[in-house]
Design a protein around this motif. Structure first.
Motif, PDB file in Angstrom:
ATOM      1  N   ILE A   5      11.410  31.168  23.497  1.00 39.38           N
ATOM      2  CA  ILE A   5      10.364  32.130  23.139  1.00 39.38           C
ATOM      3  C   ILE A   5       9.164  31.853  24.024  1.00 39.38           C
ATOM      4  O   ILE A   5       8.649  30.727  24.061  1.00 39.38           O
ATOM      5  CB  ILE A   5       9.966  32.026  21.653  1.00 39.38           C
ATOM      6  CG1 ILE A   5      11.182  32.239  20.749  1.00 39.38           C
ATOM      7  CG2 ILE A   5       8.868  33.042  21.337  1.00 39.38           C
ATOM      8  CD1 ILE A   5      11.788  33.607  20.834  1.00 39.38           C
ATOM      9  N   THR A   6       8.731  32.856  24.755  1.00 40.69           N
ATOM     10  CA  THR A   6       7.591  32.692  25.640  1.00 40.69           C
ATOM     11  C   THR A   6       6.615  33.835  25.425  1.00 40.69           C
ATOM     12  O   THR A   6       7.007  34.940  25.029  1.00 40.69           O
ATOM     13  CB  THR A   6       8.039  32.647  27.116  1.00 40.69           C
ATOM     14  OG1 THR A   6       6.917  32.368  27.953  1.00 40.69           O
ATOM     15  CG2 THR A   6       8.657  33.973  27.546  1.00 40.69           C
ATOM     16  N   THR A   7       5.343  33.567  25.652  1.00 40.14           N
ATOM     17  CA  THR A   7       4.311  34.601  25.540  1.00 40.14           C
ATOM     18  C   THR A   7       3.819  34.936  26.938  1.00 40.14           C
ATOM     19  O   THR A   7       3.481  34.036  27.717  1.00 40.14           O
ATOM     20  CB  THR A   7       3.137  34.124  24.673  1.00 40.14           C
ATOM     21  OG1 THR A   7       3.621  33.803  23.365  1.00 40.14           O
ATOM     22  CG2 THR A   7       2.080  35.215  24.563  1.00 40.14           C
ATOM     23  N   ALA A   8       3.795  36.209  27.250  1.00 41.00           N
ATOM     24  CA  ALA A   8       3.417  36.650  28.587  1.00 41.00           C
ATOM     25  C   ALA A   8       2.244  37.618  28.504  1.00 41.00           C
ATOM     26  O   ALA A   8       2.130  38.380  27.541  1.00 41.00           O
ATOM     27  CB  ALA A   8       4.596  37.315  29.286  1.00 41.00           C
ATOM     28  N   ALA A  49       1.120  42.905  26.720  1.00 40.42           N
ATOM     29  CA  ALA A  49       1.235  41.459  26.525  1.00 40.42           C
ATOM     30  C   ALA A  49       1.883  41.173  25.182  1.00 40.42           C
ATOM     31  O   ALA A  49       1.754  41.949  24.233  1.00 40.42           O
ATOM     32  CB  ALA A  49      -0.147  40.815  26.592  1.00 40.42           C
ATOM     33  N   GLY A  50       2.584  40.046  25.103  1.00 40.12           N
ATOM     34  CA  GLY A  50       3.222  39.694  23.839  1.00 40.12           C
ATOM     35  C   GLY A  50       4.313  38.666  24.033  1.00 40.12           C
ATOM     36  O   GLY A  50       4.466  38.086  25.109  1.00 40.12           O
ATOM     37  N   ALA A  51       5.072  38.457  22.966  1.00 35.86           N
ATOM     38  CA  ALA A  51       6.133  37.456  22.976  1.00 35.86           C
ATOM     39  C   ALA A  51       7.430  38.043  23.517  1.00 35.86           C
ATOM     40  O   ALA A  51       7.702  39.239  23.357  1.00 35.86           O
ATOM     41  CB  ALA A  51       6.346  36.899  21.573  1.00 35.86           C
ATOM     42  N   TRP A  52       8.224  37.179  24.131  1.00 32.90           N
ATOM     43  CA  TRP A  52       9.536  37.554  24.659  1.00 32.90           C
ATOM     44  C   TRP A  52      10.555  36.497  24.241  1.00 32.90           C
ATOM     45  O   TRP A  52      10.262  35.295  24.273  1.00 32.90           O
ATOM     46  CB  TRP A  52       9.518  37.639  26.187  1.00 32.90           C
ATOM     47  CG  TRP A  52       8.660  38.730  26.713  1.00 32.90           C
ATOM     48  CD1 TRP A  52       7.303  38.712  26.875  1.00 32.90           C
ATOM     49  CD2 TRP A  52       9.082  40.033  27.144  1.00 32.90           C
ATOM     50  NE1 TRP A  52       6.855  39.911  27.384  1.00 32.90           N
ATOM     51  CE2 TRP A  52       7.924  40.739  27.553  1.00 32.90           C
ATOM     52  CE3 TRP A  52      10.329  40.659  27.235  1.00 32.90           C
ATOM     53  CZ2 TRP A  52       7.988  42.035  28.039  1.00 32.90           C
ATOM     54  CZ3 TRP A  52      10.391  41.955  27.717  1.00 32.90           C
ATOM     55  CH2 TRP A  52       9.230  42.639  28.117  1.00 32.90           C
ATOM     56  N   TRP A  83      12.213  36.709  13.930  1.00 30.71           N
ATOM     57  CA  TRP A  83      11.694  37.572  14.982  1.00 30.71           C
ATOM     58  C   TRP A  83      12.363  38.938  14.875  1.00 30.71           C
ATOM     59  O   TRP A  83      13.470  39.059  14.377  1.00 30.71           O
ATOM     60  CB  TRP A  83      11.969  36.976  16.370  1.00 30.71           C
ATOM     61  CG  TRP A  83      11.281  35.679  16.619  1.00 30.71           C
ATOM     62  CD1 TRP A  83      11.766  34.428  16.352  1.00 30.71           C
ATOM     63  CD2 TRP A  83       9.976  35.496  17.154  1.00 30.71           C
ATOM     64  NE1 TRP A  83      10.846  33.477  16.701  1.00 30.71           N
ATOM     65  CE2 TRP A  83       9.730  34.104  17.194  1.00 30.71           C
ATOM     66  CE3 TRP A  83       8.976  36.369  17.606  1.00 30.71           C
ATOM     67  CZ2 TRP A  83       8.540  33.572  17.668  1.00 30.71           C
ATOM     68  CZ3 TRP A  83       7.790  35.836  18.084  1.00 30.71           C
ATOM     69  CH2 TRP A  83       7.575  34.452  18.115  1.00 30.71           C
ATOM     70  N   TRP A 121      15.565  39.224  28.905  1.00 29.40           N
ATOM     71  CA  TRP A 121      14.244  39.185  28.283  1.00 29.40           C
ATOM     72  C   TRP A 121      14.106  40.371  27.327  1.00 29.40           C
ATOM     73  O   TRP A 121      14.237  41.527  27.756  1.00 29.40           O
ATOM     74  CB  TRP A 121      13.155  39.268  29.344  1.00 29.40           C
ATOM     75  CG  TRP A 121      13.008  38.045  30.205  1.00 29.40           C
ATOM     76  CD1 TRP A 121      13.963  37.437  30.958  1.00 29.40           C
ATOM     77  CD2 TRP A 121      11.809  37.293  30.419  1.00 29.40           C
ATOM     78  NE1 TRP A 121      13.453  36.351  31.621  1.00 29.40           N
ATOM     79  CE2 TRP A 121      12.123  36.236  31.318  1.00 29.40           C
ATOM     80  CE3 TRP A 121      10.492  37.417  29.955  1.00 29.40           C
ATOM     81  CZ2 TRP A 121      11.180  35.305  31.735  1.00 29.40           C
ATOM     82  CZ3 TRP A 121       9.550  36.496  30.377  1.00 29.40           C
ATOM     83  CH2 TRP A 121       9.886  35.451  31.245  1.00 29.40           C
ATOM     84  N   ALA A 166      11.535  42.035  24.318  1.00 28.04           N
ATOM     85  CA  ALA A 166      10.210  41.986  23.712  1.00 28.04           C
ATOM     86  C   ALA A 166      10.342  41.820  22.195  1.00 28.04           C
ATOM     87  O   ALA A 166      11.046  42.592  21.543  1.00 28.04           O
ATOM     88  CB  ALA A 166       9.444  43.269  24.034  1.00 28.04           C
ATOM     89  N   GLU A 175       8.436  40.234  18.258  1.00 30.20           N
ATOM     90  CA  GLU A 175       7.252  39.902  17.481  1.00 30.20           C
ATOM     91  C   GLU A 175       7.722  39.192  16.206  1.00 30.20           C
ATOM     92  O   GLU A 175       8.863  39.375  15.784  1.00 30.20           O
ATOM     93  CB  GLU A 175       6.450  41.147  17.133  1.00 30.20           C
ATOM     94  CG  GLU A 175       7.207  42.151  16.290  1.00 30.20           C
ATOM     95  CD  GLU A 175       6.447  43.464  16.091  1.00 30.20           C
ATOM     96  OE1 GLU A 175       5.396  43.641  16.734  1.00 30.20           O
ATOM     97  OE2 GLU A 175       6.922  44.305  15.320  1.00 30.20           O
TER      98      GLU A 175
END
Length: 287
Positions: A130-133, A224-227, A257, A281, A283, A285
């Motif tokens: 889980i990464t935030t971009a 922008a957000g979590a992936w 998620w 990847w 998207a 939340e």
């Protein structure tokens, strides 16, 4: 999520094959309409709208086979304002006209009521990060192609083959943000889109949000957000398609998620033409 999907199926049945306020239903079950439709489509193998249509026509066919006297009454009861519209929908599902079903009793195609179950066999361990971009700016060459669920999409292949080698090198040089390298980006499609739906495919790279975009390239901006980043290796394209299916059947039902609106991005770490090592990847939340 499995319990929510079964509750949705029960609601469809209680409404006689009608779709009620799905957004309100999703809120009451702590999720979103977008995620609910995406999960239903992935697990059922058909969009929710198609399942509802098939169930409605199954019930209508049973009424006609039992000798319902008035076609217009059956049509109205199942949400159609005219016998003509009802007849077209009925024939699309059953392959015969309503009058034939009433006269001969069939043959009719039955859509059974669905029931979802969660498999916990754990046969396919998934590597997930889980990464935030920040906002993603994806640039490259885009094309409209039909959605194909299984096998290689020849329209995408043709699009990529038409990009000159020097243009591939130019795109690689532009890559300056995560996810790095050449990317296969499928634009955000309707959450329960059936096969054949037109979607945007972008062959390109990610660049910084403040970078200048070359005027001859197409642009796709993503909030922008979590992936959730899933990694897999194996035969192409089966490995990627199976990975996509496993996110719905195994990962999302077991983790806090859900999908948020956004494209799916494939980053190829290694590609030979018949096998691939890649990242998917999606998207997401928190639920």
């Amino acid at each position: 999520m499995i319990g929510t999907l079964n509750a949705l199926v029960d609601q469809v049945e209680a409404a006689g094959g009608e779709e009620s306020d799905l957004a309100d239903f999703a809120r009451s079950h702590g999720t979103t309409e977008y995620h609910l439709r995406r999960m239903f489509s992935a697990l059922a193998g058909m969009p929710l709208s198609e399942y509802i249509r098939r169930r409605r026509m199954t019930l209508a066919g049973a009424e006609l086979a039992a000798g319902a006297a008035n076609l217009i009454d059956v049509a109205v009861r199942h949400g159609y304002g005219s016998v003509e519209a009802f007849g077209r929908a009925f024939r699309a599902v059953h392959g015969i006209a309503p009058a034939e079903a009433r006269r001969d009793g069939g043959p009719l195609r039955t859509q059974a009521m669905l029931r979802f179950r969660l498999s916990v066999e754990g046969r396919s361990p998934m590597d997930v990060t889980i990464t935030t971009a920040p906002e993603l700016v994806l640039v490259g060459h885009a094309v409209e192609v039909p959605l194909i669920h299984e096998g290689v999409n020849p329209h995408i292949q043709q699009h990529i083959a038409g990009i000159p080698a020097e243009e591939h090198a130019r795109l690689k040089a532009l890559s300056a943000a995560e996810p790095g390298g050449i990317l296969a980006v499928t634009g955000d499609t309707p959450p329960d889109a059936p096969e054949g739906t037109m979607l945007t495919y972008l062959h390109g790279v990610s660049i910084p949000a403040d970078a200048d975009v070359p005027t001859d390239l197409d642009v796709m901006r993503v909030d922008a957000g979590a992936w959730a980043v899933f990694t897999a290796s194996g035969p192409f394209p089966e490995t990627l398609q199976n990975l996509w299916a496993s996110t719905a059947t195994e990962w999302f039902p077991s983790n806090p998620w859900r999908l948020r609106p956004g494209p799916s991005i494939v980053r190829y770490l290694e590609f030979t033409g018949t096998s691939a090592s890649c990242e998917l990847w999606l998207a997401v939340e928190p639920t």
